[in-house]
Design a protein around this motif. Structure first.
Motif, PDB file in Angstrom:
ATOM      1  N   ILE A  15      48.981  -2.547   0.599  1.00  0.00           N
ATOM      2  CA  ILE A  15      50.261  -2.445  -0.102  1.00  0.00           C
ATOM      3  C   ILE A  15      50.972  -1.163   0.301  1.00  0.00           C
ATOM      4  O   ILE A  15      52.179  -1.150   0.550  1.00  0.00           O
ATOM      5  N   ALA A  16      50.202  -0.052   0.390  1.00  0.00           N
ATOM      6  CA  ALA A  16      50.791   1.240   0.766  1.00  0.00           C
ATOM      7  C   ALA A  16      51.400   1.170   2.165  1.00  0.00           C
ATOM      8  O   ALA A  16      52.482   1.723   2.409  1.00  0.00           O
ATOM      9  N   ARG A  17      50.719   0.512   3.092  1.00  0.00           N
ATOM     10  CA  ARG A  17      51.237   0.405   4.468  1.00  0.00           C
ATOM     11  C   ARG A  17      52.601  -0.283   4.507  1.00  0.00           C
ATOM     12  O   ARG A  17      53.442   0.050   5.348  1.00  0.00           O
ATOM     13  N   SER A  18      52.798  -1.236   3.620  1.00  0.00           N
ATOM     14  CA  SER A  18      54.058  -1.988   3.648  1.00  0.00           C
ATOM     15  C   SER A  18      55.254  -1.144   3.231  1.00  0.00           C
ATOM     16  O   SER A  18      56.397  -1.551   3.420  1.00  0.00           O
ATOM     17  N   PHE A  19      54.990   0.043   2.662  1.00  0.00           N
ATOM     18  CA  PHE A  19      56.073   0.913   2.203  1.00  0.00           C
ATOM     19  C   PHE A  19      56.405   2.020   3.206  1.00  0.00           C
ATOM     20  O   PHE A  19      57.316   2.801   2.962  1.00  0.00           O
ATOM     21  N   HIS A  20      55.695   2.073   4.320  1.00  0.00           N
ATOM     22  CA  HIS A  20      55.900   3.168   5.271  1.00  0.00           C
ATOM     23  C   HIS A  20      56.163   2.636   6.676  1.00  0.00           C
ATOM     24  O   HIS A  20      55.529   1.676   7.125  1.00  0.00           O
ATOM     25  N   LYS A  40      57.574  -5.958  15.281  1.00  0.00           N
ATOM     26  CA  LYS A  40      56.457  -6.877  15.065  1.00  0.00           C
ATOM     27  C   LYS A  40      55.528  -6.398  13.951  1.00  0.00           C
ATOM     28  O   LYS A  40      54.587  -7.092  13.578  1.00  0.00           O
ATOM     29  N   GLY A  41      55.752  -5.176  13.450  1.00  0.00           N
ATOM     30  CA  GLY A  41      54.869  -4.616  12.444  1.00  0.00           C
ATOM     31  C   GLY A  41      53.786  -3.770  13.084  1.00  0.00           C
ATOM     32  O   GLY A  41      53.945  -3.269  14.200  1.00  0.00           O
TER      33      GLY A  41
END
Length: 322
Positions: A15-20, A40-41
């Protein structure tokens, strides 16, 4: 910090990765594999370990090293890798040696250079329908312990006997205050003959023709935005203080402690409300210079007080706990 807390934090990594994300400048401080910099992420997730190796990128490589410092293959068997090569060509053209890479954070209006704890929480949380009664529980100048018990009551989470009977069959569900009806949240506040007298004593002079002892109607009234400030504060505060004291009195009787009569409880709550208004006035809170005058201007119904059953010590103890 305990190991259990670290385990919980580790579970939040995805979840944290999706915010940075990383906004590329020269690509020198951004990991090719592990940072979220491409359309591409995160590439280790998109390509996998095998795909990264096939592209000839070492584990520790930055974006700059991967694009500028390594002789790249031009064609791969995999269409996925060929698409990546095309993307890297366009990235190479955008890199600027004089610009640093920038960390950007997910916000309500897109990714920004500043992190916001509030917006992050609002994005992460599961939004519920806003309840109409929240303002009658969580309002400015409320007493926290009163507000908490009132919140439990509104959520119907107090251990009233009708709820206890669901997991403990055979218990006596009779209300210990009136000794005539089955105890429930709605009965205890304020249909019970005992608590209704306390509630009527405190609020009928304020509500006049709108007076009620029905739980849902009371919540509707105290949640209104159309009442004068002093009136709505006194009603909300009386509501919470009465719930707190009635719940305490109920628990005392359940544990065979000496009961207080209606009159003593009414006077105790009334005294607590006057103390609160006095604190607001002496504290210089704007608009509360005449708060005590408003409370005294609302007529209080007389209640029968059994003086023999109420000692001065029990009154002092009750006021201290308020």
């Amino acid at each position: 910090m305990g190991s259990w807390m670290w385990r919980k934090l580790i579970k939040m990594r995805d979840i944290a990765r999706s915010f940075h994300k990383k906004k590329l400048g020269n690509g020198r401080n951004t990991s090719f594999r592990y940072d979220n910099w491409s359309e591409k992420g995160v590439l280790i997730t998109y390509l996998g370990e095998r795909g990264i190796v096939d592209m000839g990128v070492i584990r520790e490589a930055t974006v700059e090293e991967s694009i500028m410092g390594i002789r790249r293959k031009r064609r791969h068997r995999s269409m996925l890798l060929n698409d990546m090569e095309e993307m890297l060509k366009s990235v190479k053209e955008k890199l600027r040696a004089e610009n640093e890479d920038v960390d950007i954070w997910r916000r309500e209006a897109g990714y920004k250079s500043k992190f916001s704890t509030q917006e992050t929480w609002m994005i992460m949380r599961i939004a519920e329908v806003k309840c109409s009664w929240s303002k009658s529980i969580w309002f400015s100048r409320a007493t926290p312990k009163f507000a908490f018990v009132a919140w439990l009551a509104v959520k119907d989470r107090l251990s009233t006997m009708d709820r206890i009977s669901k997991w403990d069959c055979g218990v006596d569900e009779t209300c210990v205050l009136c000794k005539s009806e089955k105890e429930s949240r709605n009965h205890l506040f304020f249909e019970c003959d005992y608590s209704s007298k306390v509630w009527e004593h405190l609020t009928k002079g304020i509500l006049v023709s709108d007076y009620t002892n029905d739980w849902l109607r009371i919540l509707t009234i105290i949640s209104s935005d159309h009442m004068e400030r002093k009136k709505v504060f006194c009603l909300r505060y009386a509501f919470q203080a009465t719930i707190h004291v009635i719940w305490r009195e109920r628990n005392k009787r359940r544990h065979d402690e000496k009961p207080l009569p209606v009159g003593a409880v009414s006077r105790m709550i009334d005294k607590g409300i006057r103390n609160k208004l006095s604190i607001l006035r002496s504290g210089g809170v704007k608009g509360w210079e005449n708060g005590m005058k408003f409370w005294f201007s609302t007529p209080k119904l007389k209640v029968c007080i059994d003086e023999k059953a109420t000692s001065m010590n029990s009154m002092k103890k009750g006021l201290h706990l308020m």
